[in-house]
Design a protein around this motif. Structure first.
Motif: not given
Length: 319
Positions: A6-14, A105-121
């Protein structure tokens, strides 16, 4: 194990809303989270760091200052907060995260997620299911919705042809360019795709994309030649050269809050300049453009930028 960047730049609330929603919907046993601070102010860094330390006080947590690590293999904790010394843009910022996750080595997949994403599921099970079933997957992503529930149609797009891209800053070809932009949004022009289990697309939204870690490392991550904009176009070309295809899973979704429209002329000028520089890089590196085509494109873009520059100095936007 999925590593989430999760990449973040000058954003606290998101970033707080994003992390909270992630913890509420996903099993922490299946993920490791890496928050990359892309050169935020000291105040933002401190507040986000304090929040993360408190949020993950019962789990493993670490904070890394800077971007250089010497270890070739590392067992990352559940939450890692990496602070970069300056804002190096979307592509390079995420690449620093990919570099760090590739050491675990335990990580096999990578999820790129912006800080302004909200997961509902929990979006991971359906995405991972298709990621592991198909051999040619590049990126796979969920449906994106806006806060009011409407579809964010940027989550499933076709790539634009060279001649359409060359009209990006043109006044003469503005209508043709706008039509091309509308036509590239697949779910608008073919709403029946929403009924399919999986949809082949060219460009996902860079705000939420899942990859096999090996695929990301094989293509060298994102193209470092841009600061902001056209990351998905560049990624599409790199994946295409490897014979990889991107997909959308319409049955699972998350909310993309998105940035607010600004009337700040200085910000508008900076964003338009980033757009121009990124597109010029893409055209020069990935498209066979003649010198005349590039000259026309540069002339149109510089006229737009000049008008915005005037607006910046007169405290109004005139483009």
């Amino acid at each position: 194990m999925v590593g989430i960047i999760i990449l973040n730049y000058n954003n606290i609330s998101d970033i707080i809303n994003c992390i909270d929603s992630l913890c509420e919907t996903m099993s922490m046993t299946d993920v490791k989270i890496l928050v990359m601070d892309n050169g935020s102010s000291m105040d933002v860094r401190t507040k986000v760091g304090n929040y993360l330390q408190e949020k993950f006080r019962t789990m493993s947590y670490t904070c890394i200052e800077g971007g250089d690590l010497n270890d070739k293999s590392i067992d990352l904790p559940k939450m890692t907060y990496q602070v970069l010394p300056s804002n190096i843009g979307y592509a390079r910022g995420n690449n620093e995260g990919i570099k760090l996750l590739s050491m675990d080595p335990s990580i096999s997949e990578v999820l790129i997620l912006n800080s302004d994403i909200i997961l509902t599921e929990d979006i991971l099970p359906p995405l991972l299911n298709h990621l592991n079933l198909l051999d040619n997957v590049g990126a796979i992503s969920p449906l994106l919705r806006k806060p009011d529930g409407r579809i964010d149609y940027c989550c499933a797009r076709k790539s634009l042809a060279k001649q359409e891209l060359l009209l990006t800053f043109s006044y003469v070809g503005a209508k043709k360019y706008q039509k091309a932009l509308d036509n590239r949004k697949m779910l608008i022009n073919a709403p029946e795709l929403m009924e399919k289990e999986i949809v082949e697309i060219d460009l996902p939204s860079g705000s939420c994309m899942l990859f096999k870690k090996d695929v990301l490392t094989d293509i060298g991550g994102f193209d470092n030649g841009t600061f902001l904009y056209y990351e998905e176009d560049l990624l599409h070309r790199k994946l295409k050269e490897m014979g990889k295809t991107s997909y959308l899973v319409p049955s699972t979704s998350c909310i993309h809050v998105g940035g607010a429209t600004t009337n700040n002329s200085k910000t508008a000028y900076f964003l338009k300049k980033c757009n121009y520089e990124s597109l010029l890089y893409y055209l020069e590196k990935y498209e066979e453009c003649s010198k005349l085509e590039l000259l026309r494109f540069k002339s149109a873009a510089k006229l737009r930028l000049f008008r915005l520059w005037l607006g910046m100095h007169y405290h109004k936007i005139i483009d």
